[in-house]
Design an enzyme around this catalytic site. Structure first.
Site, short mmCIF file in Angstrom:
data_model
loop_
_atom_site.label_atom_id
_atom_site.label_comp_id
_atom_site.label_asym_id
_atom_site.label_seq_id
_atom_site.Cartn_x
_atom_site.Cartn_y
_atom_site.Cartn_z
N THR B 237 0.84 -1.20 0.00
CA THR B 237 0.00 0.00 0.00
C THR B 237 0.87 1.25 0.00
OG1 THR B 237 -1.72 -1.18 1.18
CG2 THR B 237 -1.81 1.23 1.27
N CYS B 325 35.99 3.94 14.34
CA CYS B 325 35.47 3.96 15.71
C CYS B 325 34.04 4.49 15.78
CB CYS B 325 36.36 4.81 16.59
SG CYS B 325 37.59 3.81 17.43
#
Lengths: 125, 386
Positions: B237, B325
């Site tokens: 939808t 990191c």
């Protein structure tokens, strides 16, 4: 923020940053390629750590673990300092994100490397 | 604390006009576009109008525009859909080493399914050489996928030239234009592309909506199966409010493209020059001229990217980094490594992306604060000898 307030505080206001020119023991671990290097400098009198400094290339957790680890071993005997584990560092910081735990391992290893350096220079190894 | 946002390449805030366009479709016009009664017809009409606007933004025919959940789905659909539809013709795909993970990871997936993928290198600016593309086309090549503009370093690729090569050799050509939309003019015909991915949340539209342009006559397999939505090519939808918002964002982006690009480029250049002048040992990443108007990417030697980001965040500046990191990975950004940076330099990268709400004052603030942050971190670094 994934870091605890203690990590942020240690990152923002790191304790014991610097070098000791006439250090009795120096330990360096990590590599620039990995993104983390920790270097620890120890001043030792009668087997007691009377001064400790660090220099760190790395992330927020790397700086915070280095800083808090120096606080944890200051004034301790070498035997006591050698017993410092990365889990103790993590606990002291109120926890670390899982992917940052390796930083605490580096902090432990850097201290052990500095003590080993001292011991080898003094025929204790 | 006042916050200053410099991460428009990651996502953008919703434009107020976009929100206003969406609200009626969240409230009263909530019908399912597949329903035959008036609620449904109204929603269907809104989607048709939205498709026209999105098509206009990229110079396409509305029948060639298919709504998806965003850039990642569009990239996945373009690549997997083509691979499966063309597997009798061949199994070779050409892409580049600096693509978004939505393309790279999709190609890796296809390699596991038996497809062969060539990852083209780039030069030090992140630029793909069209000649290299041509040289790597084989008889079994079924798709070339080269991004329009790089999300990390901002380099804009010679898409029209590559498109011409693909067209001449009869190979389908896809481009991920997620970062280019709203910053660079896009015309699917001038670019000779067969498939093009775009996303709404990079242009002040809502998240979770994007589109894939599929040139008329190009057959690709479906990725999402179910109902007959999107001309039986993409089931589910339709998210009418998001589609309407995306269309409004496209409309505004096209309308303001030139003024936005000029303004952003001016701020970008001021930020780049300011950083390079005030901080020693900094490298500008990406192409010096062929780059997105809002992209600033620098590598700052001897320190690590996440620690810079964290320091900036503590004073209210939001930026981005290619540091490992930041992501929890071991290696820094694949893009920075692909342009030839060493791991340690790549770890210290920083991206500021400028958008339509960025001000001169915000740029001044970064230029005032960044040198102090860098010096503080360098003083702490064992790699730096002041």
């Amino acid at each position: 923020m994934m870091y605890t307030d203690k990590v942020i505080d240690q990152f923002q206001n790191p304790r014991n940053v610097g070098e000791i020119a006439d250090a009795d023991g120096v330990g360096e671990v990590g590599s620039p390629a990995c993104g983390d290097i920790m270097k620890m400098f120890l001043k030792i009198e009668n087997d007691v750590i009377v001064d400790v400094k660090f220099k760190t290339f790395g992330c927020g957790a790397a700086v915070a673990t280095s800083s808090v680890a120096t606080e944890m071993i200051m004034g301790k005997t070498l035997e006591e300092a050698e017993k410092l584990t990365n889990s103790m560092v993590v606990d002291e910081l109120g926890g670390l994100p899982q992917e940052k735990v390796h930083c605490s391992v580096l902090a432990e290893q850097a201290i052990k490397a500095a003590i080993k350096d001292y011991r080898s220079k003094h025929g204790q190894d | 604390m006042q916050r200053r946002y410099f991460d428009y390449a990651a996502t953008t805030p919703l434009d107020k006009e976009v929100l206003a366009a969406m609200i009626p479709h969240l409230e009263e016009n909530f019908g399912n576009p597949s329903s035959v009664y008036s609620y449904g017809r109204e929603a269907k009409k809104a989607i048709d109008e939205a498709r026209d606007k999105v098509a206009h933004a990229i110079g396409a025919d509305p029948k060639e525009v298919y709504f998806t959940s965003g850039g990642t789905e569009s990239d996945n659909w373009a690549i997997i859909g083509t691979a499966y539809a063309k597997k009798k013709k061949g199994n070779h795909i050409i892409t580049t080493s600096v693509e978004h993970h939505a393309v790279l990871h999709t190609c890796k997936y296809l390699e596991k399914q038996g497809f062969e993928v060539t990852y083209l290198p780039v030069d030090e600016y992140g630029m793909v050489d069209p000649k290299t593309v041509e040289e790597n086309i084989k008889d079994n090549t079924i798709l070339i996928s080269v991004m329009f503009a790089n999300n990390e370093i901002g380099t804009i690729q010679p898409i029209a030239e590559i498109g011409k090569i693909a067209k001449d050799r009869g190979v389908l050509f896809h481009t991920d234009a997620v970062q280019a939309l709203g910053s660079v003019k896009i015309d699917v015909n001038e670019l000779n592309v067969d498939l093009l991915s775009i996303s709404s949340h990079k242009i002040y539209g809502p998240k979770g909506i994007g589109a894939l342009y599929i040139r008329k006559g190009v057959k690709i397999d479906n990725l999402i199966h179910g109902g007959g939505q999107e001309k039986k090519k993409r089931a589910g939808t339709e998210n009418t409010p998001a589609i309407v918002g995306f269309a409004k964002a496209c409309e505004l982006a096209v309308e303001n493209l030139e003024s936005y690009a000029q303004r952003s480029a001016k701020l970008r250049d001021r930020l780049i020059h300011g950083i390079l002048e005030s901080i020693p040992e900094v490298r500008l990443n990406g192409h010096p001229t062929q780059r997105l108007p809002g992209n600033v990417n620098v590598s700052i030697k001897y320190i690590e990217g996440e620690s810079i980001l964290l320091s900036l965040d503590l004073i209210g500046i939001a930026a981005s980094s290619g540091s490992a990191c930041t992501s929890g990975a071991l290696d820094p950004s694949h893009v920075l490594l692909a342009i030839g940076l060493s791991h340690e330099i790549a770890h210290g990268s920083l991206r500021f992306s400028i958008g339509k709400y960025t001000t001169d004052e915000e740029v001044d603030f970064v230029l005032e604060k960044l040198p102090t942050i860098i010096q503080r971190l360098r003083d702490m670094s064992p790699l730096y000898n002041s």
